[in-house]
Write an enzyme that holds these catalytic residues in place. Structure first.
Site, PDB file in Angstrom:
ATOM      1  N   LYS A 157      33.806 -11.143  21.075  1.00 25.66           N
ATOM      2  CA  LYS A 157      35.068 -11.144  21.819  1.00 25.66           C
ATOM      3  C   LYS A 157      34.986 -10.310  23.085  1.00 25.66           C
ATOM      4  CE  LYS A 157      37.364 -10.532  17.673  1.00 25.66           C
ATOM      5  NZ  LYS A 157      38.414 -10.379  16.677  1.00 25.66           N
ATOM      6  N   LYS A 183      24.687 -11.463  20.429  1.00 20.99           N
ATOM      7  CA  LYS A 183      25.666 -12.021  19.500  1.00 20.99           C
ATOM      8  C   LYS A 183      26.894 -12.524  20.258  1.00 20.99           C
ATOM      9  CE  LYS A 183      28.344  -9.120  17.476  1.00 20.99           C
ATOM     10  NZ  LYS A 183      29.140  -8.175  16.705  1.00 20.99           N
ATOM     11  N   LYS A 212      29.960   0.560  20.447  1.00 19.78           N
ATOM     12  CA  LYS A 212      31.341   0.583  20.931  1.00 19.78           C
ATOM     13  C   LYS A 212      31.675   1.890  21.633  1.00 19.78           C
ATOM     14  CE  LYS A 212      33.394  -2.880  17.901  1.00 19.78           C
ATOM     15  NZ  LYS A 212      34.376  -3.168  16.855  1.00 19.78           N
TER      16      LYS A 212
HETATM   17  P1  AMP Z   1      35.865  -9.203  13.721  1.00 20.51           P
HETATM   18  O1  AMP Z   1      36.473 -10.129  14.702  1.00 20.51           O
HETATM   19  O2  AMP Z   1      34.977  -8.183  14.325  1.00 20.51           O
HETATM   20  O3  AMP Z   1      36.873  -8.634  12.775  1.00 20.51           O
HETATM   21  O4  AMP Z   1      34.906 -10.106  12.842  1.00 20.51           O
HETATM   22  C1  AMP Z   1      35.371 -10.959  11.838  1.00 20.51           C
HETATM   23  C2  AMP Z   1      34.220 -11.558  11.072  1.00 20.51           C
HETATM   24  O5  AMP Z   1      33.438 -12.411  11.906  1.00 20.51           O
HETATM   25  C3  AMP Z   1      33.227 -10.517  10.514  1.00 20.51           C
HETATM   26  O6  AMP Z   1      32.858 -10.904   9.208  1.00 20.51           O
HETATM   27  C4  AMP Z   1      32.066 -10.602  11.442  1.00 20.51           C
HETATM   28  O7  AMP Z   1      30.846 -10.232  10.837  1.00 20.51           O
HETATM   29  C5  AMP Z   1      32.071 -12.070  11.804  1.00 20.51           C
HETATM   30  N1  AMP Z   1      31.423 -12.317  13.103  1.00 20.51           N
HETATM   31  C6  AMP Z   1      31.773 -11.761  14.296  1.00 20.51           C
HETATM   32  N2  AMP Z   1      30.979 -12.215  15.284  1.00 20.51           N
HETATM   33  C7  AMP Z   1      30.097 -13.083  14.697  1.00 20.51           C
HETATM   34  C8  AMP Z   1      29.025 -13.894  15.195  1.00 20.51           C
HETATM   35  N3  AMP Z   1      28.704 -13.909  16.489  1.00 20.51           N
HETATM   36  N4  AMP Z   1      28.346 -14.662  14.311  1.00 20.51           N
HETATM   37  C9  AMP Z   1      28.671 -14.670  12.997  1.00 20.51           C
HETATM   38  N5  AMP Z   1      29.668 -13.939  12.473  1.00 20.51           N
HETATM   39  C10 AMP Z   1      30.385 -13.145  13.302  1.00 20.51           C
END
Ligand code: AMP
Ligand code: TRP
Length: 327
Positions: free
Chosen positions: A198, A195, A115
């Site tokens: 967003k 991966k 990041k």
């Molecule tokens: P965040 O939007 O970064 O707060 O992520 C929320 C949750 O989604 C966290 O537990 C991340 O590890 C999970 N997560 C984010 N991207 C992925 C992905 N591509 N595959 C699986 N889990 C994900």
């Protein structure tokens, strides 16, 4: 009475995608239903300030994430659902933990490196992000943390920090274990070696996407030029990713899907994937639209959650202050 606590959080920084759902959110609902844990689910608004944002949109993003929690099936009567910044103890503990956290370890965090490489001027919040996350977790004596696999390094950091604190000040914190799903890392539709994230919306299937958008995205998903649907992560990463998604949303095993679609054309297989995804989230989309239109209800849910979370967190913070000798 539950004997164990569980904590997780999701950032309010835009729409949730199917990776967030299959890696984390769906698992929240299963763990809540399982009844083994007292669950704390929060919208981690303070974490989301570490990346560029528009203050005029932040409030509605927080409400949107709360709506996603409830639309996915979380029950505010069963779980403590709240907004991180409504519980000031998170920041107080994060500061205390900052004074225990080793600089070197934080510099090695992959998410920080990724990041900060993308930001013009890296803010200190991004650097100390894992410390706030550790505070989120240990404040509730959580033993389990359901997350996607990109958070494993942060959890390992949390465990090491808890150990270090305990060693120095006496037994205070539990060491939390991660809980992963069968799809802990959903890959991007446009680049199956990366991966789903967003930060690259083109490769995401968003939970709010309408069926025609889902169809268009899945049909355009990058796959190899071969034929035959088989599960081969190394040689057919795009197909393997779609199989993982298909299996999770349909409840059919990958093995059975391969039996069914093994000889099908990619276009036929992809159409079936898109249909299954659209079907899976039809109820979610409806429920969420209703909730977003009724923000008063969401505000009430957050207020009720904050009350409980503050009580638990403040009791723990008092114990911590005592341990480190603050007056
Ligand atoms: P965040 O939007 O970064 O707060 O992520 C929320 C949750 O989604 C966290 O537990 C991340 O590890 C999970 N997560 C984010 N991207 C992925 C992905 N591509 N595959 C699986 N889990 C994900
Ligand atoms: N860092 C997590 C993410 O980006 C979000 C998060 C913040 C979290 N605090 C947490 C997850 C506590 C689990 C527990 O996905």
């Amino acid at each position: 009475m539950h004997t164990k606590n569980l904590v997780s959080g999701i950032q309010p920084s835009g729409k949730l995608h199917i990776g967030n759902y299959l890696g984390a959110l769906e698992n929240f609902t299963k763990l809540e239903a399982g009844g083994d844990y007292r669950c704390f689910f929060m919208v981690v608004d303070l974490h989301s300030l570490t990346e560029p944002y528009d203050p005029a949109l932040k409030g509605s993003q927080v409400l949107d994430t709360l709506a996603s929690f409830v639309a996915a099936g979380l029950d505010p009567k069963k779980s403590v659902i709240f907004v991180q910044s409504h519980v000031p103890a998170h920041c107080e503990l994060a500061w205390i933990l900052n004074t225990v956290a080793p600089f070197g370890e934080l510099s090695r965090m992959t998410q920080f490196k990724d990041k900060s490489a993308r930001q013009e001027e890296t803010n200190i919040g991004l650097f100390t992000y894992p410390v706030l996350m550790a505070a989120d977790i240990v404040l509730y004596d959580a033993e389990a943390v359901p997350v996607g696999d990109d958070q494993l390094q942060h959890l390992e950091f949390t465990r090491a920090l808890a150990r270090k604190f305990n060693h120095r000040f006496g037994e205070t914190f539990k060491e939390p274990e991660p809980l992963l799903t069968p799809t802990p890392r959903v890959m991007s539709l446009t680049d199956p070696m990366r991966k789903m994230s967003k930060s690259e919306p083109a490769g995401c299937l968003f939970l709010d996407d309408e069926p025609d958008e889902i169809m268009a995205k899945v049909m355009a998903a990058v796959t190899d030029s071969g034929t035959g649907v088989s599960y081969d992560r190394d040689n057919k990463p795009g197909i393997a990713n779609l199989l993982g998604i298909f299996s999770s949303v349909s409840g059919t095993s990958i093995e059975d899907l391969v039996k069914e679609y093994g000889n099908a054309k990619y276009s036929v297989f992809k159409k079936a994937v898109a249909k299954a995804v659209a079907k899976k989230f039809a109820g979610y989309r409806k429920k969420k639209a209703k909730l977003v239109a009724n923000s008063e209800k969401l505000v009430k849910i957050a207020a009720r959650g904050a009350k409980t979370a503050n009580a638990v967190a403040n009791a723990k913070l008092a114990e911590i202050r005592k341990k480190i000798g603050l007056l």
